[in-house]
Scaffold this active site. Structure first.
Site, PDB file in Angstrom:
ATOM      1  N   GLY A  18      47.229  34.744  37.744  1.00 53.78           N
ATOM      2  CA  GLY A  18      46.030  34.010  38.266  1.00 53.78           C
ATOM      3  C   GLY A  18      44.680  34.305  38.029  1.00 53.78           C
ATOM      4  CG  ASP A  62      51.581  48.629  48.227  1.00 52.27           C
ATOM      5  OD1 ASP A  62      50.513  47.810  48.843  1.00 52.27           O
ATOM      6  OD2 ASP A  62      52.568  49.041  48.776  1.00 52.27           O
ATOM      7  CE1 TYR A 155      43.498  34.184  50.639  1.00 47.90           C
ATOM      8  CE2 TYR A 155      42.584  32.069  51.375  1.00 47.90           C
ATOM      9  CZ  TYR A 155      42.793  32.852  50.305  1.00 47.90           C
ATOM     10  OH  TYR A 155      42.204  32.821  49.226  1.00 47.90           O
ATOM     11  CE  LYS A 159      40.853  35.958  49.987  1.00 49.38           C
ATOM     12  NZ  LYS A 159      40.758  37.309  48.888  1.00 49.38           N
ATOM     13  CB  ALA A 189      45.638  24.544  37.945  1.00 49.52           C
ATOM     14  CB  THR A 190      46.709  30.168  40.011  1.00 49.08           C
ATOM     15  OG1 THR A 190      46.816  30.221  41.598  1.00 49.08           O
ATOM     16  CG2 THR A 190      44.980  30.175  39.731  1.00 49.08           C
TER      17      THR A 190
END
Length: 251
Positions: A18, A62, A155, A159, A189-190
């Site tokens: 991405g 990680d 999410y 953010k 568009a990932t």
């Protein structure tokens, strides 16, 4: 325009796919040495193999493990010879009805999307202060941190927190010649958007919300990342650059 990135040491997290992959490629194309960080070794190795100049260096980490994240600054100095820029791109976006959401998932989102930024930024800033040469930190956030989005409560909250962390650190660290900025992408568009891009009806509905009437390609984030990584942006700090085809600009 020569951005003067040749030989710079850059960490890019979430670099295996991405926008992180696009950022790593763009920075390497400008001559930077990139520590490409992600959890998946095979994808990182593939990215490094694409780079004929040998300036992309894979490193498995990680982002939920704070000690691994904290060590990234030292790893970059050891492997790249120096550290000038950090691109905090790694993030997760699990969709869930918040009424039913297990709070352990909320905690994981905050750990990856906020705490990892704080931990790595602190480690990098300590290095920048010690060298006396300053540095740049770029946090890849989202327009969901500006507007919020149903089924993405964790999410969106993470953010938004990352945006405010960006501004606070910019204000605190400007005197050390450390610039901290954020990029807030809209619809790109990932791989993460494969459900949208592979379904014509869903894609058409999504694109209707965007004044530019299209989704962005991943490599369109590269020039902005490179600019903010360069000394051309040394008086730019605390800014949030929205790159969304006008989606958040409309009523």
């Amino acid at each position: 325009m020569d951005l003067g990135l040749t030989g710079c040491g850059v960490i890019v997290t979430g670099a295996s796919k991405g926008l992180g992959r696009a950022a790593a490629r763009a920075l390497a194309a400008e001559g930077a040495n990139v520590l490409a960080v992600a959890r998946t070794a095979a994808s990182l190795d593939e990215l490094a193999a694409e780079n004929a100049a040998g300036t992309i260096h894979p490193h498995v980490c990680d982002m939920r493990d704070r000690e691994q994240v904290r060590a990234l600054a030292a790893v970059a100095v050891e492997r790249l010879g120096r550290l000038d820029v950090v691109v905090n791109n790694a993030g997760i976006a699990p969709a869930a009805d918040f009424l039913e959401m297990d709070m352990s998932l909320f905690d994981e989102v905050m750990e990856v999307n906020v705490a990892s930024i704080a931990v790595l930024s602190q480690a990098a800033a300590r290095h920048f202060v010690a060298t006396g040469e300053g540095g740049r930190i770029i946090n890849v956030v989202s327009i969901s941190g500006i507007l919020g989005k149903a089924t993405l409560a964790a999410y969106s909250a993470s953010k938004s927190a990352a945006i405010q962390l960006t501004r606070a650190l910019a204000a605190e660290w400007a005197r050390h010649d450390i610039q901290v900025n954020a990029i807030a992408p809209g619809a790109f568009a990932t791989e993460a958007q494969s459900y949208v891009t592979s379904n014509p009806d869903v894609l058409a509905k999504r694109v209707r919300k965007i004044p530019a009437r299209r989704m962005a390609q991943p490599d369109e984030i590269g020039p902005l990342v490179c600019f903010l990584s360069s000394t051309s942006a040394k008086f730019v700090t605390g800014a949030v650059y929205v790159i969304d085809g006008g989606e958040t600009a409309k009523i």
